[in-house]
Design a protein around this motif. Structure first.
Motif, short mmCIF file in Angstrom:
data_model
loop_
_atom_site.label_atom_id
_atom_site.label_comp_id
_atom_site.label_asym_id
_atom_site.label_seq_id
_atom_site.Cartn_x
_atom_site.Cartn_y
_atom_site.Cartn_z
N PRO A 550 47.76 29.82 37.71
CA PRO A 550 47.10 28.63 38.22
C PRO A 550 45.60 28.85 38.47
N ALA A 551 44.88 27.75 38.48
CA ALA A 551 43.42 27.81 38.67
C ALA A 551 43.03 28.57 39.93
N ALA A 552 43.83 28.39 41.00
CA ALA A 552 43.42 28.96 42.29
C ALA A 552 43.38 30.48 42.30
N ILE A 553 44.15 31.13 41.43
CA ILE A 553 44.09 32.60 41.39
C ILE A 553 42.94 33.05 40.48
N LEU A 554 42.44 32.13 39.67
CA LEU A 554 41.38 32.48 38.73
C LEU A 554 40.01 32.34 39.41
N GLN A 555 39.87 33.04 40.51
CA GLN A 555 38.62 33.04 41.27
C GLN A 555 38.31 34.47 41.69
N ALA A 556 37.06 34.69 42.03
CA ALA A 556 36.67 36.03 42.51
C ALA A 556 37.44 36.35 43.80
N PRO A 557 37.87 37.58 44.03
CA PRO A 557 37.53 38.76 43.22
C PRO A 557 38.48 39.00 42.04
N PHE A 558 39.38 38.09 41.75
CA PHE A 558 40.29 38.31 40.63
C PHE A 558 39.64 37.98 39.29
N PHE A 559 38.88 36.89 39.30
CA PHE A 559 38.32 36.41 38.04
C PHE A 559 37.08 35.56 38.32
N ASP A 560 36.07 35.75 37.50
CA ASP A 560 34.88 34.93 37.61
C ASP A 560 34.25 34.87 36.23
N ALA A 561 34.28 33.68 35.63
CA ALA A 561 33.78 33.54 34.26
C ALA A 561 32.28 33.87 34.17
N ALA A 562 31.61 33.86 35.32
CA ALA A 562 30.16 34.08 35.30
C ALA A 562 29.76 35.54 35.39
N VAL A 563 30.71 36.44 35.61
CA VAL A 563 30.33 37.86 35.71
C VAL A 563 30.79 38.62 34.47
N ASP A 564 30.29 39.83 34.34
CA ASP A 564 30.69 40.69 33.24
C ASP A 564 32.20 40.93 33.29
N ASP A 565 32.81 41.02 32.10
CA ASP A 565 34.27 41.00 32.03
C ASP A 565 34.99 42.25 32.52
N ALA A 566 34.31 43.38 32.64
CA ALA A 566 35.01 44.60 33.07
C ALA A 566 35.75 44.34 34.37
N CYS A 567 35.06 43.70 35.29
CA CYS A 567 35.62 43.39 36.60
C CYS A 567 36.81 42.43 36.47
N ASN A 568 36.71 41.48 35.56
CA ASN A 568 37.80 40.52 35.37
C ASN A 568 39.05 41.18 34.79
N TYR A 569 38.86 42.11 33.86
CA TYR A 569 40.03 42.80 33.30
C TYR A 569 40.71 43.66 34.37
N GLY A 570 39.91 44.32 35.22
CA GLY A 570 40.50 45.11 36.30
C GLY A 570 41.16 44.23 37.35
N GLY A 571 40.60 43.06 37.58
CA GLY A 571 41.14 42.13 38.58
C GLY A 571 42.31 41.34 38.03
N VAL A 572 42.01 40.15 37.50
CA VAL A 572 43.12 39.30 37.04
C VAL A 572 43.80 39.86 35.79
N GLY A 573 43.07 40.62 34.99
CA GLY A 573 43.67 41.21 33.78
C GLY A 573 44.85 42.10 34.13
N MET A 574 44.67 42.89 35.18
CA MET A 574 45.77 43.74 35.63
C MET A 574 46.94 42.90 36.12
N VAL A 575 46.63 41.81 36.83
CA VAL A 575 47.69 40.93 37.32
C VAL A 575 48.46 40.32 36.14
N MET A 576 47.71 39.89 35.12
CA MET A 576 48.36 39.32 33.93
C MET A 576 49.21 40.36 33.23
N GLY A 577 48.66 41.56 33.09
CA GLY A 577 49.41 42.64 32.44
C GLY A 577 50.70 42.94 33.20
N HIS A 578 50.57 42.93 34.53
CA HIS A 578 51.75 43.14 35.38
C HIS A 578 52.83 42.10 35.06
#
Ligand SMILES: [Zn+2]
Length: 741
Positions: A550-578
């Motif tokens: 859902p949109a609500a989990i797609l926010q910092a610190p899990f995800f932020d479309a405006a920042v470099d993606d390394a942080c996003n993969y470690g944040g929400v990317g790990m959650v998605m992989g889980h």
């Protein structure tokens, strides 16, 4: 305090597992109460009134929505490449101000990344824990409150629009003067309906009716995909009918707490019925508890009710009489309106239904009528005058859950709207707070995760060739739901009146019920969302073979479309992989790519998988986050595996996203460093000791600190990135590291 929720039986199908809110909550189901959304977790604030979960449709499988009258919404606009890629000056997303430089990352990475945050953060007084996800939850609640408040008091424009209905529903809850004046009058017609019953033969009609308006009855009906043939919907009957959360509350005599709760429950019933004017409320309360105790004795245990194989019992309509001989099933099915739509029923707990038949015969009609009257009153007490609200809270909130005080009325009003018009609220929420480019960006992230899984599946050494090809097929069929539904739920049939709170709740519940049963005989709807966009959580649903973010989990610190993606993969990317990894773990082995309940692994695959993952049990068992309190390595194994898989896959997906390019250094950090830091900061969480103990004793997940450290210990890329060497506290020799993906 014991668990105060009913067995949710969602485990095999959907795992609200990662963020621990609402983890056992079937979102927005008919016949579930407003209070549930926020009260599943005791670290969340108290809700409206009823503190029990899972009456009716959707308890075993999340409820099924969106059938007739689809409302297609054009979403998104043409995307340009620059919308998808952060600009060159994008920040890292890493909150380095919270770093604790007194600790070496090689010794305690969690403390290194989060130390200052842990030092300055206070757990709010009404919470047992606080962390990144809890803060998001609070932020989202504020944003939702703004939407609802601006729609209230006729501020929402066109009469009959969704926004107008949101305002009217909220107004109806806040109009306390009217609610006080009305007393129990809004329930008069329903009380009369129960009083008019002359013969037990009429009970199937009454039960069918009460189910539709959300009142607890001895069994519930849900509509979901047939577990053994996921190409169509099936109707499923499940044990129900208890006012307390679980059969143990009635049956266990060894626990003083349960005995006390039982006594207070009976006192609560007596007081409520006396308030209603009953002269013999004491005898009535005793009879109700005795009846519920008999029902409870016949019920299956939580473990059995969670077992997808044991609870799959197909009965052709021609032999439904045998389910409960004293009960007229045909009359019931006709009253619900599904008799002509189905050829068979799934009976989750056949033994219970047989006992129900006997209890039905042996219990006087007058007792049944009292029982239904009580359940009607109890269900709607949160929407009646203050005396009823307070009394219900005193028992279901304070006694049962230890919550000292009910939440402010405005907050409960918001939960009410979220419960009954959640998708409409979500549509406005998304329009204000989540953009189409964000959605597209997150979808790209998932695409890379799936590609990482695909590449790994080809080479995975613990899967045999036959299983591997089925795994690839299953992977190719995973559907991805990101942000918000492409097709929104249609609320046009819902009638909302600003002066009729009880009626609104009844109509909304009934609409949900109708929406659910209307699915029978129709093709599978794969566009629907069970959760709302404003849910701070993520899930994998094995039967639909889909992941939902859902949109609500797609926010910092899990995800932020405006920042470099390394942080996003470690944040929400790990959650998605889980979440995706749950499709390929021990539980995922029970459902194939079509969502069919069948073990698609060979015995050798199971053996190899168990051998590969077993060392994690001892590894996690060594963690003792509080003195004398060890992590239970066995109970948390499945989730620890998913964390291990999630981070490994997210790392590979991040590498895929780079396509051979070297990532820029930002804030003096390279890409891999930011990846692991993004992971650790998303899991910062502070827990009160009492709550940590409870989590350590009962939760399927390890506590956040252990999830971060335990997962990193097995990631070779982490060792390389931070030069972790022998002698460092976070060092495990390579041969001891568990690598699954
Ligand atoms: Zn999980």
């Amino acid at each position: 305090m014991p668990e105060s929720v009913k067995p949710d039986r969602l485990t095999a199908r959907s795992r609200y597992s990662l963020i621990r809110y609402q983890q056992s909550q079937p979102p927005h189901c008919p016949q579930t109460s407003v209070a549930e959304t926020a009260n599943i977790r005791r670290d969340m604030p108290a809700g409206v009134g009823r503190y029990r979960v899972g009456v009716g449709a959707g308890i075993k499988y999340r409820c099924l929505i969106l059938t007739a009258g689809l409302l297609i919404v054009a979403c998104g606009w043409p995307l340009r490449a620059q919308d998808l890629a952060p600009s060159a000056s994008a920040g890292s997303g890493i909150e380095s101000r919270y770093f604790d430089h007194a600790v070496r990352p090689q010794d305690d990475f969690y403390q290194y990344v989060n130390g200052k945050w842990l030092a300055i953060t206070d757990i709010p007084p009404d919470r047992p824990a606080y962390g990144a996800a809890a803060k998001l939850y609070d932020d989202v609640q504020k944003e939702l409150a703004e939407i609802v408040e601006s729609a209230a008091n006729g501020g929402a424009g066109v009469a009959g629009s969704d926004e107008w209905k949101i305002g009217a529903l909220y107004d109806s809850f806040l109009d306390q003067a009217r609610i006080e004046r009305l007393g129990t009058e809004p329930l008069a017609a329903e009380f009369a309906r129960i009083a008019a019953i002359q013969d037990k033969k009429e009970l199937p009609d009454l039960i069918a009716h009460l189910q539709q308006i959300g009142v607890t009855v001895p069994y519930s009906l849900s509509v979901h995909l047939d577990a053994k043939d996921a190409s169509h919907y099936a109707a499923d009957l499940q044990q129900d009918g208890l006012g307390l959360p679980d059969r143990d509350y009635y049956l266990k005599d060894d626990a003083t707490t349960l005995r006390l709760i039982r006594r207070k429950y009976q006192q609560h019933i007596e007081a409520a019925l006396a308030r209603l004017g009953d002269r013999d409320a004491a005898q009535e309360a005793a009879a109700i508890v005795a009846l519920e105790t008999r029902l409870g004795r016949a019920q299956w245990s939580k473990a059995d009710s969670l077992d997808p194989l044991k609870t799959y019992n197909r009965f052709e309509l021609t032999r439904i009489k045998s389910i409960a001989p004293a009960y007229d099933w045909h009359r019931y099915l006709a009253a619900v309106g599904i008799d002509s739509k189905i050829d068979y029923l799934i009976i989750s707990q056949p033994g219970y239904f047989h006992a129900f038949s006997q209890i039905l015969s042996e219990t006087p009609l007058s007792t049944w009528k009292t029982y239904f009257r009580w359940n009607l009153l109890s269900q709607f007490s949160p929407y009646l005058s203050k005396a009823y609200v307070d009394q219900a809270f005193d028992f279901f909130g304070t006694t049962l859950q230890g919550i000292p005080q009910n939440q402010p009325r405005a907050r409960r009003g918001l939960l009410l709207v979220d419960q009954y018009m959640g998708q409409a609220l979500g549509r406005i929420y998304v329009a204000r707070h989540f953009s189409a480019p964000s959605k597209a960006h997150a979808e790209q992230l998932v695409a890379n995760l799936l590609e990482a899984f695909r590449r790994d599946l080809v080479t995975l050494d613990w899967m045999g060739p036959e299983t591997r090809s089925q795994a690839l097929l299953k992977l190719s069929r995973i559907s991805i739901k990101i942000g918000y539904p492409n097709v929104w739920r249609d609320y046009s049939s819902l009638k909302v009146r600003a002066d009729d709170l009880v009626g609104n709740v009844m109509r909304a519940t009934s609409d949900e019920f109708q929406r659910s049963i209307a699915k029978l005989g129709k093709p599978i709807n794969r566009t629907e969302w069970d959760s709302t966009p404003q849910t701070v959580n993520a899930s994998y649903n094995a039967q639909m073979n889909e992941i939902v973010f859902p949109a609500a989990i797609l926010q910092a610190p899990f995800f932020d479309a405006a920042v470099d993606d390394a942080c996003n993969y470690g944040g929400v990317g790990m959650v998605m992989g889980h979440e995706i990894s749950h499709a390929f773990d021990d539980q995922g082995s029970q459902y194939d790519g079509d969502g069919k309940l069948r073990d698609w692994w060979t015995p050798e695959d199971h053996t190899r998988y168990a051998a590969r993952t077993r060392p994690l049990i001892a590894e996690y068992q060594r963690f003792m986050p509080l003195r004398g309190r060890q992590i239970n390595g066995q109970r948390t194994l499945d989730e620890n595996i998913a964390d291990n898989a999630g981070l490994a896959i997210a790392y590979k997906a991040y590498q895929i996203s780079l396509a051979g390019r070297a990532p820029p250094a930002i804030d003096g950090l390279n890409g891999d460093q930011r990846f692991f830091m993004g992971f650790a900061q998303a899991w910062r969480e502070k827990l009160r000791d009492s709550f940590a103990i409870e989590m350590i004793q009962s939760d399927a997940h390890a506590i956040s600190y252990v999830r971060v450290i335990g997962t990193l210990l097995n990631q070779t890329a982490f060792y390389d990135t931070f030069d972790v060497e022998q002698g460092d506290r976070m060092y495990l020799p390579p041969e001891q590291r568990v690598v699954i993906w």
